[in-house]
Design a protein around this motif. Structure first.
Motif, PDB file in Angstrom:
ATOM      1  N   MET A 101       0.850  -1.179   0.000  1.00 36.73           N
ATOM      2  CA  MET A 101       0.000   0.000   0.000  1.00 36.73           C
ATOM      3  C   MET A 101       0.893   1.239   0.000  1.00 36.73           C
ATOM      4  O   MET A 101       1.855   1.338   0.759  1.00 36.73           O
ATOM      5  N   SER A 102       0.567   2.185  -0.850  1.00 41.43           N
ATOM      6  CA  SER A 102       1.345   3.417  -0.912  1.00 41.43           C
ATOM      7  C   SER A 102       1.079   4.264   0.341  1.00 41.43           C
ATOM      8  O   SER A 102       0.065   4.090   1.022  1.00 41.43           O
ATOM      9  N   VAL A 103       1.990   5.166   0.609  1.00 41.77           N
ATOM     10  CA  VAL A 103       1.804   6.073   1.745  1.00 41.77           C
ATOM     11  C   VAL A 103       0.575   6.940   1.512  1.00 41.77           C
ATOM     12  O   VAL A 103      -0.199   7.192   2.441  1.00 41.77           O
ATOM     13  N   GLU A 104       0.363   7.388   0.290  1.00 42.20           N
ATOM     14  CA  GLU A 104      -0.833   8.188  -0.015  1.00 42.20           C
ATOM     15  C   GLU A 104      -2.107   7.398   0.279  1.00 42.20           C
ATOM     16  O   GLU A 104      -3.067   7.950   0.822  1.00 42.20           O
ATOM     17  N   ASP A 105      -2.108   6.104  -0.079  1.00 45.59           N
ATOM     18  CA  ASP A 105      -3.267   5.255   0.226  1.00 45.59           C
ATOM     19  C   ASP A 105      -3.448   5.121   1.740  1.00 45.59           C
ATOM     20  O   ASP A 105      -4.567   5.145   2.242  1.00 45.59           O
ATOM     21  N   LEU A 161      -2.404  15.844   4.147  1.00 43.65           N
ATOM     22  CA  LEU A 161      -1.245  16.667   4.495  1.00 43.65           C
ATOM     23  C   LEU A 161      -1.542  18.123   4.185  1.00 43.65           C
ATOM     24  O   LEU A 161      -2.134  18.442   3.149  1.00 43.65           O
ATOM     25  N   PRO A 162      -1.122  19.009   5.072  1.00 44.02           N
ATOM     26  CA  PRO A 162      -1.355  20.442   4.850  1.00 44.02           C
ATOM     27  C   PRO A 162      -0.396  20.994   3.808  1.00 44.02           C
ATOM     28  O   PRO A 162       0.555  20.320   3.392  1.00 44.02           O
ATOM     29  N   ASP A 163      -0.634  22.226   3.403  1.00 39.70           N
ATOM     30  CA  ASP A 163       0.355  22.947   2.606  1.00 39.70           C
ATOM     31  C   ASP A 163       1.577  23.165   3.487  1.00 39.70           C
ATOM     32  O   ASP A 163       1.469  23.224   4.726  1.00 39.70           O
ATOM     33  N   VAL A 164       2.727  23.295   2.856  1.00 46.45           N
ATOM     34  CA  VAL A 164       3.955  23.530   3.617  1.00 46.45           C
ATOM     35  C   VAL A 164       3.862  24.891   4.292  1.00 46.45           C
ATOM     36  O   VAL A 164       3.521  25.899   3.655  1.00 46.45           O
ATOM     37  N   LEU A 223       6.015  16.267   7.499  1.00 38.78           N
ATOM     38  CA  LEU A 223       5.873  15.362   6.356  1.00 38.78           C
ATOM     39  C   LEU A 223       5.522  16.126   5.090  1.00 38.78           C
ATOM     40  O   LEU A 223       5.976  15.772   3.999  1.00 38.78           O
ATOM     41  N   ALA A 224       4.727  17.166   5.214  1.00 40.43           N
ATOM     42  CA  ALA A 224       4.410  18.002   4.056  1.00 40.43           C
ATOM     43  C   ALA A 224       5.688  18.636   3.512  1.00 40.43           C
ATOM     44  O   ALA A 224       5.874  18.728   2.286  1.00 40.43           O
ATOM     45  N   ALA A 225       6.572  19.070   4.396  1.00 39.01           N
ATOM     46  CA  ALA A 225       7.847  19.655   3.966  1.00 39.01           C
ATOM     47  C   ALA A 225       8.706  18.613   3.259  1.00 39.01           C
ATOM     48  O   ALA A 225       9.332  18.910   2.227  1.00 39.01           O
ATOM     49  N   VAL A 226       8.725  17.389   3.784  1.00 40.09           N
ATOM     50  CA  VAL A 226       9.483  16.305   3.144  1.00 40.09           C
ATOM     51  C   VAL A 226       8.920  16.041   1.750  1.00 40.09           C
ATOM     52  O   VAL A 226       9.663  15.971   0.768  1.00 40.09           O
ATOM     53  N   LYS A 227       7.611  15.895   1.666  1.00 36.14           N
ATOM     54  CA  LYS A 227       6.971  15.599   0.381  1.00 36.14           C
ATOM     55  C   LYS A 227       7.239  16.707  -0.638  1.00 36.14           C
ATOM     56  O   LYS A 227       7.491  16.422  -1.810  1.00 36.14           O
ATOM     57  N   SER A 228       7.214  17.954  -0.199  1.00 35.14           N
ATOM     58  CA  SER A 228       7.451  19.064  -1.133  1.00 35.14           C
ATOM     59  C   SER A 228       8.865  19.022  -1.698  1.00 35.14           C
ATOM     60  O   SER A 228       9.108  19.487  -2.801  1.00 35.14           O
ATOM     61  N   SER A 264       7.338  12.485  -3.248  1.00 31.01           N
ATOM     62  CA  SER A 264       6.432  11.436  -2.795  1.00 31.01           C
ATOM     63  C   SER A 264       6.912  10.850  -1.485  1.00 31.01           C
ATOM     64  O   SER A 264       8.103  10.551  -1.328  1.00 31.01           O
ATOM     65  N   LEU A 265       5.992  10.645  -0.570  1.00 25.75           N
ATOM     66  CA  LEU A 265       6.354  10.001   0.701  1.00 25.75           C
ATOM     67  C   LEU A 265       6.617   8.515   0.524  1.00 25.75           C
ATOM     68  O   LEU A 265       7.124   7.860   1.430  1.00 25.75           O
ATOM     69  N   ASP A 266       6.304   7.962  -0.660  1.00 27.19           N
ATOM     70  CA  ASP A 266       6.665   6.573  -0.940  1.00 27.19           C
ATOM     71  C   ASP A 266       8.171   6.411  -1.047  1.00 27.19           C
ATOM     72  O   ASP A 266       8.679   5.289  -1.013  1.00 27.19           O
ATOM     73  N   ASP A 267       8.900   7.513  -1.169  1.00 25.78           N
ATOM     74  CA  ASP A 267      10.362   7.472  -1.214  1.00 25.78           C
ATOM     75  C   ASP A 267      10.988   7.363   0.178  1.00 25.78           C
ATOM     76  O   ASP A 267      12.204   7.224   0.304  1.00 25.78           O
ATOM     77  N   VAL A 268      10.166   7.419   1.230  1.00 24.92           N
ATOM     78  CA  VAL A 268      10.676   7.332   2.607  1.00 24.92           C
ATOM     79  C   VAL A 268      11.007   5.883   2.946  1.00 24.92           C
ATOM     80  O   VAL A 268      10.146   5.005   2.845  1.00 24.92           O
ATOM     81  N   ALA A 269      12.260   5.646   3.338  1.00 27.22           N
ATOM     82  CA  ALA A 269      12.670   4.316   3.807  1.00 27.22           C
ATOM     83  C   ALA A 269      12.305   4.144   5.273  1.00 27.22           C
ATOM     84  O   ALA A 269      11.848   3.081   5.684  1.00 27.22           O
TER      85      ALA A 269
END
Length: 156
Positions: free
Chosen positions: A1-5, A14-17, A77-82, A86-91
């Protein structure tokens, strides 16, 4: 399952940065790591509360502060994603550092920062388990009750 899912399953958007309040950026990538700046619990650009955390009249309750710590983590997390797309890139979430503006008699900082730790575990599962510091301080920027920063490892 993706993080977005997973976020959708949890009912989390997730909010705006949050715009920086001084001379810094919300997150920086160095190699396989992303370091976020300390994130305040902004909701739509506004702090939901200000002041010290503790028990008593005129203080932010530990329960409310834990909710604000959760919001700080989502803002981080919004800052990371920006930054990475994609948060799917988080190990994994490597470390959480949480600051609690504490009334002098308050010693429940770990419980407050659990608000951030818990949501990261809900979102990332085992990859959300992390090292952590929960620090009581006299005051935080803009008189925020909490501030949270993350260290994230990205997939190679």
């Amino acid at each position: 399952m993706s993080v977005e899912d997973r976020l959708a399953e949890l009912g989390v958007t997730l909010p705006d940065v949050a715009a920086p309040v001084a001379a810094y950026v919300p997150a920086v990538r160095s190699g396989a790591y992303v370091y976020t700046s300390g994130q305040l619990p902004f909701v739509d650009g506004v702090l939901p509360a200000t002041g010290k955390v503790g028990v008593g009249e005129g203080l932010v309750s530990p329960e409310d502060a834990a909710g604000y710590a959760r919001q700080c983590a989502l803002n981080a997390l919004a800052a990371v994603k920006s930054l990475v797309g994609s948060l799917d890139d988080v190990a994994r979430v490597v470390k959480v550092v949480g600051f609690v503006a504490s009334d002098p008699g308050f010693a429940g900082q770990p419980g407050v920062i659990n608000g951030a730790s818990t949501v990261l575990g809900e979102i990332f599962g085992d990859a959300g388990v992390h090292a952590r510091s929960a620090v009581g301080v006299a005051v935080l920027p803009l008189d925020s009750p909490v501030e949270v920063e993350l260290l994230i490892e990205l997939k190679q």
